[in-house]
Write a protein that holds these residues in place. Structure first.
Motif, PDB file in Angstrom:
ATOM      1  N   UNK A  65       0.952  -0.960  -0.197  1.00 43.92           N
ATOM      2  CA  UNK A  65       0.247  -0.324  -0.563  1.00 43.92           C
ATOM      3  C   UNK A  65       1.120   0.853   0.138  1.00 43.92           C
ATOM      4  N   UNK A  66       0.234   2.553  -0.872  1.00 43.73           N
ATOM      5  CA  UNK A  66       1.695   3.699  -1.177  1.00 43.73           C
ATOM      6  C   UNK A  66       0.906   4.854  -0.768  1.00 43.73           C
ATOM      7  N   UNK A  67       1.103   5.545  -0.496  1.00 50.55           N
ATOM      8  CA  UNK A  67       0.630   6.432   0.344  1.00 50.55           C
ATOM      9  C   UNK A  67       0.866   7.663  -0.609  1.00 50.55           C
ATOM     10  N   UNK A  68       0.628   9.253  -0.742  1.00 50.69           N
ATOM     11  CA  UNK A  68       1.168  10.074  -0.535  1.00 50.69           C
ATOM     12  C   UNK A  68       1.432  10.670   1.336  1.00 50.69           C
ATOM     13  N   UNK A  69       2.501  10.985   1.184  1.00 47.12           N
ATOM     14  CA  UNK A  69       3.129  11.689   2.542  1.00 47.12           C
ATOM     15  C   UNK A  69       3.516  12.900   2.779  1.00 47.12           C
ATOM     16  N   UNK A 125       5.647   5.122   1.187  1.00 49.28           N
ATOM     17  CA  UNK A 125       5.510   6.815   1.286  1.00 49.28           C
ATOM     18  C   UNK A 125       6.291   7.355  -0.037  1.00 49.28           C
ATOM     19  N   UNK A 126       5.016   8.585  -0.887  1.00 46.80           N
ATOM     20  CA  UNK A 126       5.383   8.918  -2.527  1.00 46.80           C
ATOM     21  C   UNK A 126       5.372  10.048  -1.585  1.00 46.80           C
ATOM     22  N   UNK A 127       6.310  11.257  -2.096  1.00 46.63           N
ATOM     23  CA  UNK A 127       6.294  12.425  -2.418  1.00 46.63           C
ATOM     24  C   UNK A 127       5.591  13.254  -3.148  1.00 46.63           C
TER      25      UNK A 127
END
Length: 806
Positions: A545-549, A577-579
């Motif tokens: 699972x990935x997300x904008x942090x 996490x992704x910029x």
């Protein structure tokens, strides 16, 4: 899970500075919850970093595995808005991934049950801190049989709450974290409970779940009944922006500033004109005092002898416990005008946790457009934010159509009031849950389908990753496979909720993310399943699972990060996490999969204006950035000054296409600064000054020329600096990113410049220019391959330097 297997309920709360955790064993035969483990931890504004690791530790120490968790119970407030959302978003993520029931518990009830569990008896109050010298006061009776709530959730000034409590005679106890700030005010109200019982406890949460189960209010073993997407926080007030709006609109002399003869109109003056009509030509806005006479006239036409006068209508608008909405006929292509005809209205009174619908009226010529349903949903949405949980109303016995509408909204007949109406007709009383306004989750452009999808299930190229984006006012989710194929890309926009304020309201954005995130992720999983020709794609079928942090609005980011961490823990898969800014760079791969650095990128959006040199994926150097406003922000402010509505980019671009870009010599700030910095604030001020000067001179505004000249000033500087960056870096490719990358004039200017410079131009598809989860998924895939996983203690950040590894 078989009924013979162990079934746990996992409970937690972060409504204040304490993380409360509880783990209980469910006994379906006795409707009982046996406490297995509980803990309370001082959070000190670090709930989002500590919550999931603490949950993992509690379960590990108790020997409970994820598959044994049948129910997640969460404290839903009232309390710190951010704290409540952290707990609720985490709970939604865990429950979604586990396929478990999600049950909501009042944080104040959890305090009361904690007091009961500690042996305290009598009648008293729990007083929680609500900031702004306000508290959430609820009275309880603690008997040997349990904790009984005596009053509904509400927010009042601390001094007023103390006076009310003291006026009822000495209480047997007073508790709650509000005493830390306002203990002196409540000193005479009754003895204080031990301080370690002022916040929710794990045992208190579990006791509250058991009580609700035995009362038939929940079933911890019924995941269908307790869908995670349906649970919302307990609020007791509107956002500050909405409260200020209501106060302004209740003043007839100030309902539309700038319409009283003044030639100088500020951007805030036009903000309330920003609502736009839907496809049927209907715009919805909170009712303002200017339309009091219109409501009275429509009342007289549809309510007969039961009609309210204009004075009665106006008296309602200034009350903090009232909610009124109106519908206007308008051109869907233009902002709402001051003279738009009123075609419907509805109002409600919030009292003791219930919104009593006072009026619903629709112009007969505009019936069968869903106006009454839409108005009631908006009234209910605001009422929910004021603490309402239920809805009630009276309707004429003979009005079968209205009764059918209310029945479709979930209301049922609760009784009858004989001769209620002025003509002697009986009233049917109807009551039920609050109707809801939901954000529609829609595909964000076409996704690549499996070539063999029609013949059978596709072979999944691993990894399969779900990515979430919630940095501003879009709730989005996407699924990508190991071949780089976007199997789904879904977005739910909040534009309609922010348009009437002329820009994004952070508090509203955060609230809407909580409402939408489950539905958006469910839709992304379903769309991915369809793409793969499979019956379903579950959370456990994913590899990460990935997300904008970062960067973005912290209150918005927190929701996505907390949900994603909860889902990653529940599904027992890696968390990435992704910029957000890197996502915009990767968006170019969506339209052109073979795109690769080196390149120069112009990243232009509502919150960012950057020139970036890309040496490689993950290797970025920011050449320059705006020193004040971003390009998208400048477009929004100019549109606001012209009264064109929000978002400003599309509407300014539309008018600019019809105007003369050389008509007005607006400044080209920092065009010759010798560096790659940008400044948009001076240009915005120049445009607003020009607008006010034209109005002061009595001249009609040439909106197309203003828009075209403003747009040309922006484009000239952007293109000139991009040209210089290409020459200095020698990059063979130039690409775009961000919402403003959809601007036709900017795209055309870059096409011309790149042709002149002999470099390749890469632009993302229009659907991928704005915030979306597809671009986050693209980054996440590379980070997965690099093993760049993040701990479940990761937090959201308002700032995120694109040039720094993370």
């Amino acid at each position: 899970m078989s009924t013979a297997a162990r079934s746990f309920v996992l409970a937690f709360d972060t409504a204040n500075e304490v993380i409360a955790l509880g783990l209980g064993l469910l006994d379906a035969d006795r409707f009982a919850v046996t406490v297995v483990a509980s803990a309370e931890v001082e959070a000190r504004r670090a709930s989002n970093t500590q919550l999931v690791p603490r949950i993992d530790r509690l379960c590990a120490e108790a020997g409970a595995v994820r598959d044994e968790i049948a129910c997640v119970a969460v404290g839903r407030g009232p309390g710190s808005f951010t704290g409540v959302r952290i707990a609720l978003a985490t709970a939604k993520g865990i429950a979604s991934a586990l396929g478990a029931a999600l049950v909501g518990v009042s944080s104040l009830d959890a305090v009361a049950w904690g007091l009961w569990d500690a042996g305290l008896r009598g009648t008293g109050a729990v007083v929680a801190d609500a900031m702004r010298r306000e508290v959430y006061p609820v009275r309880f009776s603690l008997t040997d049989g349990g904790a009984v709530r005596l009053t509904a959730d509400r927010v009042v000034k601390a001094a007023e709450a103390a006076e009310e409590l003291a006026a009822g005679g000495p209480a047997d106890f007073v508790a709650g974290d509000g005493l830390r700030k306002y203990g002196d005010l409540f000193a005479g109200a009754g003895p204080f409970a031990p301080e370690d019982r002022w916040a929710p406890t794990g045992r208190g949460l579990l006791q509250a779940v058991q009580a609700a189960w035995r009362a038939g209010q929940c079933d911890p073993l019924d995941a269908c009944r307790h869908d995670p997407g349906l649970l919302l926080p307990v609020y007791t007030r509107l956002s500050d922006a909405e409260e200020n709006e209501r106060q302004r609109l209740a003043r007839a002399d100030d309902a539309l500033a700038g319409k009283r003869g003044s030639k100088h109109v500020t951007m805030n003056d036009t903000a309330i004109a920003n609502a736009r009509a839907n496809g049927e030509g209907i715009a919805y806005k909170p009712l303002d005092a200017r339309h009091g006479a219109d409501v009275a006239a429509l009342e007289a036409a549809v309510m007969g002898t039961d009609a309210w006068s204009e004075a009665l209508v106006l008296d309602e608008l200034g009350r903090s416990d009232r909610v009124w909405w109106a519908a206007y006929a308008a051109d869907p292509k233009m902002p709402l005008t001051a003279d738009a005809p009123l075609v419907g209205y509805a109002g409600g009174w919030v009292v003791d946790g219930d919104v009593q619908i006072l009026k619903v009226g629709v112009d007969p010529a505009w019936r069968r457009h869903g106006i009454a349903r839409a108005l009631l949903a908006r009234v209910a949405d605001d009422a929910r934010n004021l603490g309402a949980r239920t809805c009630s109303l009276e309707v004429r016995t003979a009005n079968a159509g209205a009764q059918a509408l209310y029945g479709a909204l979930g209301l049922t007949v609760a009784g009858k009031r004989p001769r209620y109406y002025s003509d002697g007709e009986d009233a049917v009383i109807m009551a039920g849950p609050l109707p809801t306004v939901t954000l529609a989750a829609v595909p964000n452009g076409p996704c690549t389908q499996g070539a063999d999808g029609a013949a059978g299930a596709c072979e999944v190229a691993r990894p399969l990753i779900l990515a979430i984006e919630s940095s501003c006012d879009e709730t989005a989710a996407a699924v990508i496979d190991g071949a780089g194929v976007l199997r789904s890309d879904v977005v739910a926009s909040q534009v309609d909720f922010h348009a009437r304020f002329g820009g994004v309201v952070p508090e509203i954005a955060s609230r809407k993310h909580i409402e939408a995130i489950c539905g958006v992720c469910d839709e992304a999983l379903d769309a991915a399943a369809a793409s793969l020709a499979r019956p379903s794609v579950r959370w456990r079928d994913l590899d990460a699972v990935a997300v904008t942090y970062a960067p973005g609005l912290v209150g918005a980011l927190v929701v996505g990060v907390a949900f994603a961490k909860g889902a990653a823990w529940g599904a027992d898969i890696p968390f990435i996490v992704v910029n957000h800014l890197e996502g915009h760079l990767y968006a170019n791969k969506i339209g052109l999969p073979d795109f690769a650095p080196p390149a120069v990128v112009s990243l232009v959006s509502g919150g960012n204006t950057l020139l970036v040199s890309m040496a490689g994926w993950g290797d970025y150097k920011v050449l320059g950035a705006t020193i004040d406003d971003a390009v998208g922000e400048a477009f929004d402010k100019v549109a606001k000054a012209l009264g064109l509505g929000y978002p400003g980019g599309p509407v300014v671009s539309k008018f600019a296409a019809e105007g003369d870009p050389a008509a007005i010599p607006f400044p080209r700030a920092m065009l010759h600064s010798g560096d790659f910095s940008f400044s948009l604030s001076g240009l915005k001020t120049a445009v607003v000054t020009y607008i006010n000067n034209e109005r002061a001179a009595g001249r009609a505004l040439n909106v197309p020329d203003i828009c075209a000249s403003f747009e040309a000033a922006v484009v000239d500087v952007q293109v000139a600096k991009a040209r210089t960056a290409l020459r200095e870096t020698g990059a063979p490719t130039f690409c775009l990113g961000g919402g403003v990358a959809a601007n036709p004039a900017l795209r055309a200017a870059y096409e011309k410049m790149c042709a002149e410079e002999g470099v390749r131009l890469v632009m993302p598809p229009l659907a991928s220019c704005g915030d979306n989860a597809g671009m986050i998924a693209e980054v996440a895939l590379d980070r997965y391959r690099a093993g760049a996983f993040s701990p479940l203690s990761t937090d959201a950040l308002a700032q995120g330097d694109l040039g720094q590894p993370y």
